[in-house]
Write a protein that holds these residues in place. Sequence first.
Motif, PDB file in Angstrom:
ATOM      1  N   LYS A 204      59.815 -26.237  45.082  1.00 48.77           N
ATOM      2  CA  LYS A 204      60.334 -24.914  44.727  1.00 48.77           C
ATOM      3  C   LYS A 204      61.839 -24.805  44.948  1.00 48.77           C
ATOM      4  CE  LYS A 204      56.360 -21.833  45.030  1.00 48.77           C
ATOM      5  NZ  LYS A 204      55.817 -20.600  45.646  1.00 48.77           N
ATOM      6  N   LYS A 205      62.343 -25.417  46.022  1.00 49.85           N
ATOM      7  CA  LYS A 205      63.769 -25.284  46.324  1.00 49.85           C
ATOM      8  C   LYS A 205      64.620 -25.894  45.214  1.00 49.85           C
ATOM      9  CE  LYS A 205      67.167 -26.130  49.959  1.00 49.85           C
ATOM     10  NZ  LYS A 205      67.425 -26.740  51.296  1.00 49.85           N
ATOM     11  N   GLU A 206      64.249 -27.097  44.785  1.00 51.48           N
ATOM     12  CA  GLU A 206      64.980 -27.761  43.703  1.00 51.48           C
ATOM     13  C   GLU A 206      64.869 -26.956  42.409  1.00 51.48           C
ATOM     14  OE1 GLU A 206      67.233 -30.679  41.763  1.00 51.48           O
ATOM     15  OE2 GLU A 206      66.821 -30.463  43.912  1.00 51.48           O
ATOM     16  N   ALA A 207      63.660 -26.440  42.120  1.00 49.73           N
ATOM     17  CA  ALA A 207      63.455 -25.663  40.894  1.00 49.73           C
ATOM     18  C   ALA A 207      64.262 -24.366  40.930  1.00 49.73           C
ATOM     19  CB  ALA A 207      61.969 -25.360  40.712  1.00 49.73           C
ATOM     20  N   ALA A 208      64.266 -23.690  42.086  1.00 44.80           N
ATOM     21  CA  ALA A 208      65.003 -22.425  42.198  1.00 44.80           C
ATOM     22  C   ALA A 208      66.503 -22.643  42.014  1.00 44.80           C
ATOM     23  CB  ALA A 208      64.718 -21.787  43.551  1.00 44.80           C
ATOM     24  N   ASN A 209      67.035 -23.718  42.584  1.00 43.98           N
ATOM     25  CA  ASN A 209      68.470 -24.019  42.413  1.00 43.98           C
ATOM     26  C   ASN A 209      68.806 -24.272  40.951  1.00 43.98           C
ATOM     27  OD1 ASN A 209      68.909 -23.791  45.161  1.00 43.98           O
ATOM     28  ND2 ASN A 209      68.623 -25.981  45.552  1.00 43.98           N
ATOM     29  N   ARG A 210      67.954 -25.045  40.281  1.00 46.55           N
ATOM     30  CA  ARG A 210      68.194 -25.367  38.872  1.00 46.55           C
ATOM     31  C   ARG A 210      68.108 -24.116  38.005  1.00 46.55           C
ATOM     32  NH1 ARG A 210      70.988 -27.374  35.045  1.00 46.55           N
ATOM     33  NH2 ARG A 210      69.834 -27.826  33.128  1.00 46.55           N
ATOM     34  N   VAL A 211      67.122 -23.253  38.277  1.00 49.13           N
ATOM     35  CA  VAL A 211      66.958 -22.023  37.491  1.00 49.13           C
ATOM     36  C   VAL A 211      68.141 -21.093  37.705  1.00 49.13           C
ATOM     37  CG1 VAL A 211      65.571 -19.922  37.269  1.00 49.13           C
ATOM     38  CG2 VAL A 211      64.450 -22.139  37.356  1.00 49.13           C
ATOM     39  N   GLY A 212      68.632 -20.984  38.940  1.00 47.70           N
ATOM     40  CA  GLY A 212      69.800 -20.144  39.212  1.00 47.70           C
ATOM     41  C   GLY A 212      71.021 -20.581  38.433  1.00 47.70           C
ATOM     42  N   VAL A 213      71.256 -21.901  38.401  1.00 41.79           N
ATOM     43  CA  VAL A 213      72.396 -22.434  37.637  1.00 41.79           C
ATOM     44  C   VAL A 213      72.197 -22.193  36.152  1.00 41.79           C
ATOM     45  CG1 VAL A 213      73.597 -24.564  36.986  1.00 41.79           C
ATOM     46  CG2 VAL A 213      72.965 -24.167  39.381  1.00 41.79           C
ATOM     47  N   LEU A 214      70.975 -22.406  35.680  1.00 42.58           N
ATOM     48  CA  LEU A 214      70.682 -22.284  34.249  1.00 42.58           C
ATOM     49  C   LEU A 214      70.819 -20.848  33.769  1.00 42.58           C
ATOM     50  CD1 LEU A 214      69.867 -24.175  31.967  1.00 42.58           C
ATOM     51  CD2 LEU A 214      67.488 -23.654  32.460  1.00 42.58           C
ATOM     52  N   ILE A 215      70.378 -19.891  34.567  1.00 46.64           N
ATOM     53  CA  ILE A 215      70.492 -18.481  34.183  1.00 46.64           C
ATOM     54  C   ILE A 215      71.963 -18.094  34.016  1.00 46.64           C
ATOM     55  CG2 ILE A 215      70.210 -16.135  35.087  1.00 46.64           C
ATOM     56  CD1 ILE A 215      67.466 -16.933  36.084  1.00 46.64           C
TER      57      ILE A 215
ATOM     58  N   LEU B 165      61.485 -19.454  33.295  1.00 44.88           N
ATOM     59  CA  LEU B 165      62.272 -20.647  33.591  1.00 44.88           C
ATOM     60  C   LEU B 165      61.784 -21.335  34.863  1.00 44.88           C
ATOM     61  CD1 LEU B 165      65.837 -19.275  32.744  1.00 44.88           C
ATOM     62  CD2 LEU B 165      64.403 -20.749  31.339  1.00 44.88           C
ATOM     63  N   MET B 166      61.349 -20.537  35.837  1.00 47.87           N
ATOM     64  CA  MET B 166      60.899 -21.103  37.115  1.00 47.87           C
ATOM     65  C   MET B 166      59.646 -21.946  36.925  1.00 47.87           C
ATOM     66  SD  MET B 166      61.788 -21.254  40.247  1.00 47.87           S
ATOM     67  CE  MET B 166      61.119 -21.747  41.838  1.00 47.87           C
ATOM     68  N   TYR B 167      58.671 -21.439  36.183  1.00 43.24           N
ATOM     69  CA  TYR B 167      57.448 -22.212  35.963  1.00 43.24           C
ATOM     70  C   TYR B 167      57.741 -23.484  35.160  1.00 43.24           C
ATOM     71  CZ  TYR B 167      54.310 -18.705  37.910  1.00 43.24           C
ATOM     72  OH  TYR B 167      53.648 -17.862  38.768  1.00 43.24           O
ATOM     73  N   SER B 168      58.644 -23.385  34.213  1.00 46.00           N
ATOM     74  CA  SER B 168      59.023 -24.580  33.448  1.00 46.00           C
ATOM     75  C   SER B 168      59.695 -25.599  34.362  1.00 46.00           C
ATOM     76  CB  SER B 168      59.968 -24.184  32.305  1.00 46.00           C
ATOM     77  OG  SER B 168      60.305 -25.304  31.531  1.00 46.00           O
ATOM     78  N   ALA B 169      60.549 -25.122  35.270  1.00 48.38           N
ATOM     79  CA  ALA B 169      61.235 -26.022  36.197  1.00 48.38           C
ATOM     80  C   ALA B 169      60.255 -26.662  37.176  1.00 48.38           C
ATOM     81  CB  ALA B 169      62.316 -25.256  36.958  1.00 48.38           C
ATOM     82  N   LEU B 170      59.297 -25.884  37.672  1.00 44.82           N
ATOM     83  CA  LEU B 170      58.315 -26.430  38.612  1.00 44.82           C
ATOM     84  C   LEU B 170      57.494 -27.548  37.973  1.00 44.82           C
ATOM     85  CD1 LEU B 170      57.003 -23.144  40.286  1.00 44.82           C
ATOM     86  CD2 LEU B 170      58.281 -24.968  41.419  1.00 44.82           C
ATOM     87  N   MET B 171      57.227 -27.421  36.664  1.00 45.21           N
ATOM     88  CA  MET B 171      56.415 -28.423  35.981  1.00 45.21           C
ATOM     89  C   MET B 171      57.220 -29.626  35.516  1.00 45.21           C
ATOM     90  SD  MET B 171      53.642 -26.126  33.860  1.00 45.21           S
ATOM     91  CE  MET B 171      54.800 -24.957  33.176  1.00 45.21           C
ATOM     92  N   ARG B 172      58.541 -29.464  35.344  1.00 44.94           N
ATOM     93  CA  ARG B 172      59.348 -30.556  34.784  1.00 44.94           C
ATOM     94  C   ARG B 172      60.219 -31.270  35.819  1.00 44.94           C
ATOM     95  NH1 ARG B 172      59.762 -29.717  29.127  1.00 44.94           N
ATOM     96  NH2 ARG B 172      60.677 -31.800  29.008  1.00 44.94           N
ATOM     97  N   LEU B 173      60.403 -30.664  37.001  1.00 42.05           N
ATOM     98  CA  LEU B 173      61.287 -31.246  38.006  1.00 42.05           C
ATOM     99  C   LEU B 173      60.504 -31.695  39.231  1.00 42.05           C
ATOM    100  CD1 LEU B 173      64.252 -28.684  37.990  1.00 42.05           C
ATOM    101  CD2 LEU B 173      64.173 -30.898  36.848  1.00 42.05           C
TER     102      LEU B 173
ATOM    103  N   LEU C 182      65.810 -26.890  28.805  1.00 39.70           N
ATOM    104  CA  LEU C 182      66.979 -27.427  29.512  1.00 39.70           C
ATOM    105  C   LEU C 182      66.763 -27.584  31.009  1.00 39.70           C
ATOM    106  CD1 LEU C 182      69.957 -25.479  27.856  1.00 39.70           C
ATOM    107  CD2 LEU C 182      69.295 -27.855  27.480  1.00 39.70           C
ATOM    108  N   VAL C 183      65.609 -27.124  31.522  1.00 38.54           N
ATOM    109  CA  VAL C 183      65.421 -27.122  32.972  1.00 38.54           C
ATOM    110  C   VAL C 183      65.454 -28.526  33.566  1.00 38.54           C
ATOM    111  CG1 VAL C 183      64.191 -24.928  33.131  1.00 38.54           C
ATOM    112  CG2 VAL C 183      62.922 -27.008  32.650  1.00 38.54           C
TER     113      VAL C 183
END
Length: 613
Positions: free
Chosen positions: A143-154, A131-139, A189-190
């Motif tokens: 990293k901070k924004e991607a990590a927050n989104r992945v935490g919520v999504l999990i 999910l993190m790599y998908s978030a880094l590529m789509r958002l 969904l990321v």
Amino acid sequence: MELPVTTPDSDGRKKVSYTIETRNLSYALPSLYDEFSWIFCCNNPKRPQKFIIKDVDCEARPGEITAIAGPSGAGKTTLLEILAGKISSTKVTGQVLVNGHPVNANCFRRLSGYVTQEDALFPLLTVEETLMYSALMRLQGGKKEAANRVGVLIKELGLEHVAGSRVGGGSNRGISGGERRRVSIGVELVHDPVVILIDEPTSGLDSASALHVISLLQEMVAHQGKTIVLTIHQPGFRILELFDRLVLLSNGCVVHNGSLEYLEERIKFSSLQIPPHINVLEFAIDVTGSIVIQTSETPNIHFHLKDHGEKKGSLTTSKHNDMVEKCPSYSNSHIEEILILGGRFCKNIFRTKQLFATRIIQALLAGFILGSIFMNVDNNLGQVALQTRLGFFAFSLTFLLSTMTEGLPIFLQERAIFMRETSRGAYRVSSYIVANTFVFLPFLLMVALLYTVPVYWLVGLRRNMDGFLYFVMVVWMVLLMSNSFTACFSALVPNFIMGTSIIAGLMGSFFLFSGYFLSKEKIPNYWIFMHYLSLFKYPFECFLLNEYGGKGGKRCLESERGDCKLFAIDFLRQQDLKESQKWSNLAVMLCFILGYRVLCYLILWCRCYRTRN
């Protein structure tokens, strides 16, 4: 003109929602005649078309789950692929509208999320890493924004307990099928899409896992107002109750488009009795022939393709479509994409035993075994010793070039994920090629050193450091050539069997025309091009020049009664080799490496272009 619907986001912000509508949508399988019509006479009559879907009118609204159901072969997946933009608009008649406007397929693919029936995931990455790599590529936002989104999504996906577990798949044990399905949904969904399209979300899952997945989608609809369209075969009672709208297909035509309650009323109106313990949809699929077909234009049950002057490929851009203004570009720069993809490549390589641990052990063992077989063979003079040394060079090249093809199944696995990600606008094709190339440079250098260190000194090649370093350089270039060659054909071939057949055949041909079995003068003129295209020719000549050229040119290779019959420099002259070729051959090998990488880029770019258009 229908205005965009606004719904509150989970953060309290307003965001646009989309209503998807199809009008007179039809898609026919292209016949062989249509594909090659340019070679036939223009007067030939058109062959009858086989329609997968025909005159489909349906609607999916924000804040609702719209389920496309029907028996096998009804056209469910085809309809979903058209909505997702996977099927070219030039092959479709009718319209796909978003908020009342013709849809821009490229923009819609980036704004929406499309989950295929097969879970295309890296088995050796953990759930969180995937999910993190998908978030880094789509958002955007790092990293901070991607990590927050992945935490919520999990948390939303209920995957906290397996966040650190590897996804698995095939021979790699990992998370369960239901959890893997939720990860596939999470990957799409990321970037928080407003439209989600899912093909068979419950396929292969037990009833509890299937209910969990659909309940998750229902929560997204209730709290985030997303437009969700999914295909489903025969859901259970509890799953069926979670659907807001049902599109029932039969032989590509819409039998029902509306609520489940309305379908039940229509069944009763048709004087049919639903047996106990059978849900409405399951019964409706069995009796589709008895239900009156729904059409928006006319109650007539006969089907006609309604051209009405419509042009094929009406999935065009509307100047007034708000989606065009919101069409996102790539989230990262070229360098950022290369760094993200490079990090993912590294983790996959180091965790893939066949590609990393096995390759390292194989190179080290091969170096020691070959070194012990050919140990100090050049201490003896004569034709036999010379041929033995040439045989060592030839076998080394065969080993180095052939073993790198073991990476073919890994390249093919990556290609499926690559096609999914690039079709959704996650990153550029060029970034993928550059990242893949740079990641393999240090890895293959390490393999080259592990092979060369034992074999070079055991065999007793030129005992000086410049000869050793040049030998390492040639082995490294050979490995890079083989890797680029495999990557190129993995982008071209459809499957592993055809890939191994083509690569093995070409490698054998390259060896045959390398000059080891037949000299260049003896190769027929109509096959001479294969001599210059051979991946064996140039490194083989480099090995000879490194061993018998330069300061070693005065070495005696054959003697008789104390007199030298063949010096090393004379042997090179017999082989038509010059000292300058020592470096020009390296340049040619570098051109092969870059050429195969460029060819790989062009093939993948063409595949992506065909998918997008």
